[in-house]
Design an enzyme around this catalytic site. Structure first.
Site, PDB file in Angstrom:
ATOM      1  NE  ARG A  81       0.791   9.777  75.697  1.00  0.00           N
ATOM      2  CZ  ARG A  81       1.982  10.187  75.512  1.00  0.00           C
ATOM      3  NH1 ARG A  81       2.058  11.246  74.488  1.00  0.00           N
ATOM      4  NH2 ARG A  81       3.142  10.338  76.522  1.00  0.00           N
ATOM      5  NE  ARG A 120       7.263  10.214  80.385  1.00  0.00           N
ATOM      6  CZ  ARG A 120       5.917   9.997  79.777  1.00  0.00           C
ATOM      7  NH1 ARG A 120       5.111   9.506  80.814  1.00  0.00           N
ATOM      8  NH2 ARG A 120       5.570   9.979  78.708  1.00  0.00           N
TER       9      ARG A 120
END
Ligand code: AMP
Length: 218
Positions: free
Chosen positions: A128, A174
């Protein structure tokens, strides 16, 4: 008026899909992650705290998120709909959010849950890249999402950067946090009859098609 919420694990494509919704429906995209990333650049006590917390993959204190979300929703541009992503992230936040919405006279019409395989996420996370200027999202591991000129935004020419929490170790924290704390809120919205599920293991275009079908029918 369309008030939309996205729930999905990290790197599931929430930001990309939200931008497509913005382009079609002209409503603001409110991402607590984006707002917090801006705060993390500030040379202040709160700026340093947010920077450290984001880098570690842990969640920022509830009081901070409540204040920033309420301030943002009070703005004029939210009167005709909005799309919220990254908040709420825990059942406690979801319950508090019901109160904030109530206070501001809003309801959420569509909660869109992007369901996606963990292995797909791991592959996406390292590729990303985000435009530091317009926040457009690219992925250098996916040919259809690669910028035309390396490290440069196709839309505005801005420089692309990699989030410092987009690494495998932070992703694992996360993701675990998502499973433990965020997944339980699906039930909260299922009980309110506003939850819709889409398959995130598909192309950007097909995921958007599924999301758009839900939004346009409600
Ligand atoms: P995101 O861009 O949604 O992946 O969020 C990036 C990071 O911002 C998260 O890993 C958290 O550290 C923080 N964050 C975003 N939204 C929230 C929230 N609702 N509550 C607490 N922390 C948040």
């Amino acid at each position: 008026m369309k008030n939309i919420m996205f729930i999905a694990p990290p790197a599931a494509g929430k930001g990309t899909q939200a931008e497509l919704v913005v382009q079609k429906y002209h409503i603001p995209h409110i991402s607590t992650g984006d707002i917090l990333r801006d705060i993390s650049k500030e040379e202040s006590e709160i700026g340093h705290y947010v920077f450290e917390t984001l880098s570690s993959g842990r969640l920022v204190k509830d009081e901070i998120t409540y204040q920033l979300i309420e301030e943002r929703l009070k703005k004029e541009d939210c009167q005709h709909g909005f799309i919220i992503d990254g908040f709420p992230r825990t059942l406690t936040q979801a319950i508090e959010f019901d109160g904030i919405l109530n206070k501001l006279g809003y309801t959420i019409d569509n909660v869109i849950y992007i369901n996606i395989n963990e292995k797909t996420l791991e592959k996406r996370i390292t590729g990303r890249r985000i435009c530091e200027n317009c926040k457009a999202i690219y992925n250098i591991n996916e040919p259809s999402s690669t910028p035309q000129v390396e490290s440069t935004c196709d839309i505005c020419g801005g420089k692309l950067y990699q989030r410092n929490d987009d690494n495998l170790s932070s992703f694992q924290t996360r993701y675990k946090m998502y499973q433990e704390k965020t997944e339980p809120i699906l039930e909260h919205y299922r009980n309110q009859n506003v939850l819709y599920e889409v398959n995130g293991d598909d192309t950007v275009e097909n995921v958007f098609k599924a999301i758009d079908e839900i939004i346009s029918q409600n």
